[in-house]
Write an enzyme that holds these catalytic residues in place. Structure first.
Site, PDB file in Angstrom:
ATOM      1  N   GLY A   1       0.820  -1.204   0.000  1.00  0.00           N
ATOM      2  CA  GLY A   1       0.000   0.000   0.000  1.00  0.00           C
ATOM      3  C   GLY A   1       0.857   1.259   0.000  1.00  0.00           C
ATOM      4  O   GLY A   1       0.476   2.284  -0.579  1.00  0.00           O
TER       5      GLY A   1
ATOM      6  N   HIS B   1      -4.656  -5.655   7.402  1.00  0.00           N
ATOM      7  CA  HIS B   1      -5.785  -4.995   6.761  1.00  0.00           C
ATOM      8  C   HIS B   1      -6.928  -5.961   6.446  1.00  0.00           C
ATOM      9  O   HIS B   1      -6.851  -7.145   6.750  1.00  0.00           O
ATOM     10  CB  HIS B   1      -5.311  -4.251   5.517  1.00  0.00           C
ATOM     11  CG  HIS B   1      -4.517  -3.019   5.864  1.00  0.00           C
ATOM     12  ND1 HIS B   1      -3.279  -2.750   5.315  1.00  0.00           N
ATOM     13  CD2 HIS B   1      -4.770  -2.010   6.733  1.00  0.00           C
ATOM     14  CE1 HIS B   1      -2.818  -1.611   5.810  1.00  0.00           C
ATOM     15  NE2 HIS B   1      -3.704  -1.152   6.679  1.00  0.00           N
TER      16      HIS B   1
ATOM     17  N   ASN C   1      10.686  -0.678  -9.685  1.00  0.00           N
ATOM     18  CA  ASN C   1      10.234  -2.067  -9.806  1.00  0.00           C
ATOM     19  C   ASN C   1       9.446  -2.386  -8.547  1.00  0.00           C
ATOM     20  O   ASN C   1      10.013  -2.706  -7.507  1.00  0.00           O
ATOM     21  CB  ASN C   1      11.400  -3.032  -9.972  1.00  0.00           C
ATOM     22  CG  ASN C   1      10.943  -4.479 -10.064  1.00  0.00           C
ATOM     23  OD1 ASN C   1       9.746  -4.757 -10.152  1.00  0.00           O
ATOM     24  ND2 ASN C   1      11.870  -5.405 -10.045  1.00  0.00           N
TER      25      ASN C   1
END
Length: 436
Positions: free
Chosen positions: A85, A216, A289
């Site tokens: 995230g 989460h 990346n």
């Protein structure tokens, strides 16, 4: 693949070493985690199957399937999965600088001074200016009155997280963004499953992010997502995530001999029109990346099917704690929720409002009883060494108060009724000792 492999995985899966899953609860000895993954043998079997039978180790067709399914859930057309995230927030902000999108430089982005640092760090990392606003103690969200007061011609975007899943007044946010031509960058890393007026959060911003960290709502071990309804932004986000390359082949299209465009080997470089080059090695953005593994996409697909059950259980656990703490209005403030919000809670926030004890005293008592607690994330970021040069923490008094006095308890679906009662009993013990 020999089906016995997956059958054995399903047979022997129940692990008890990760986040206490399936462990026997012994009061005072077994840790009650503040969060943890809600999964079973199906996620593990799907990951093993993808690892052994899939065509990709890194991001491939399973990731692509997950991106499509996730887009449908949040109400955007496109999604790009990445490795966290935090990376999703980095990609979202970096996209504002692209010459192919907004081409913004040296602008202000309004953001709350309290929260998790990876909402603010990308603003600095992309050489934008964070314009801090204080929070409301009643909701712990950013103060929208202060947002309006700090708007000027240099402020071009608004970026915030829905705190613990609870959105601010999104009708007002939308109107504000419309009137002042603000880009709304929506951080839903703690808010998957929450809704505003029946519409899922994550679909309100020009771009939105989500996190699949184990704490989460759903998890892919690590992982994140950026969603948007702009095809141009989707290409930029994917390019930034994939080294900055211009090629936009995704999933199975990566196996096409001539690529999605049909002319993979061509004169792609404007500065060298006589040079033929493979499109996979043409770079349009200064990227990173940040790709996920394909088995993470496979896990995500299984997890997404459980989201509605996860949402209901989180709400139910929140409501039990709400009823308990509301018995002590002289000691605690619980959070206010807008009537249009249906919140899929990440945690249960509590603010200590008495002089009889401190947040630190209460959380130490709970932690000593093996009950995990968490701060209101970083609290006021200007207290922290990495951000202290950006302003005076005490200019934001509500954020100071939340740093000192607010914490949250877990509402994970993994919690049992017995564990929640144990937490309530330990809080009651603490309060009773004060009266003695």
């Amino acid at each position: 693949m020999n089906p016995d492999i997956l059958n054995l995985v399903r047979k022997y899966w129940p692990i008890t070493s990760v986040y206490g899953l399936n462990a026997e609860f012994i009061p005072g000895k077994t840790t009650i985690p503040y969060a943890g993954p809600v999964w079973d043998e199906e996620e593990v079997a799907e990951a093993i199957h993808t690892l052994l039978e899939g065509k990709w180790l890194t991001s491939g067709e399973k990731v692509r399937e997950f991106e499509r399914a996730f887009s449908q859930h949040v109400g955007h057309v496109h999604s790009v999965m990445c490795n966290s995230g935090s990376s999703a927030n980095l990609l979202m902000v970096a996209a504002l600088r692209s010459k192919r999108s907004y081409d913004l430089h040296d602008i202000g982005i309004i953001t709350p001074v309290a929260g998790f640092p990876t909402t603010v760090a990308p603003i600095m990392q992309n050489r934008f200016r964070p314009v801090f606003v204080d929070i409301e103690l009643e909701t712990l969200n950013l103060d929208l009155d202060e947002v309006e007061a700090k708007l000027d011609s240099n402020v071009k975007a608004l970026m915030f997280a829905h705190v613990l899943g609870n959105p601010p007044d999104l009708d007002r946010v939308k109107e504000m963004c419309h009137q002042h031509d603000l880009l709304f960058l929506e951080d839903t890393c703690d808010a998957l499953g929450s809704r505003w007026g029946g519409t899922p959060l994550g679909g309100f911003g020009v771009m939105s992010t989500c996190s699949f960290y184990p704490a989460h709502h759903i998890t892919t071990a690590e992982g994140g997502m950026v969603s948007t309804s702009s095809a141009d932004l989707e290409k930029i986000l994917r390019s930034l995530c994939w080294w900055g390359r211009d090629c936009y082949c995704v999933g199975k299209a990566n196996l096409l001999e001539n690529g999605t465009c049909g002319h993979r080997f061509d004169a792609w470089l404007p500065a060298a029109p006589d040079l033929t080059i493979d499109h996979k090695y043409v770079f349009t953005e200064m990227g990173y990346n940040l790709k996920p593994l394909d088995l993470q996409g496979a896990i995500g697909l299984v997890q997404l099917q459980k989201l509605e059950r996860i949402h209901k259980q989180r709400k139910a656990h929140f409501e039990v704690y709400q009823a308990f703490f509301d018995q002590y209005p002289d000691l605690f403030r619980t959070v206010k929720v807008h009537p249009k919000a249906d919140v899929s809670w990440f945690g249960f926030p509590v603010t200590v409002i008495t002089d009889q004890f401190t947040k630190d005293q209460l959380t130490r008592h709970l932690e000593s009883a093996k009950i995990q607690t968490r701060n209101y994330f970083a609290g006021n970021l200007l207290f922290h060494p990495a951000y202290s040069h950006l302003g005076n923490a005490y200019d934001y008094p509500n954020a100071v108060t939340a740093t000192r006095s607010t914490f949250f308890l877990g509402v994970s679906p993994n919690l049992t009724g017995e564990q929640i009662e144990y937490v309530k009993d330990r809080v009651t013990d603490f309060i009773e000792k004060l009266k003695a």
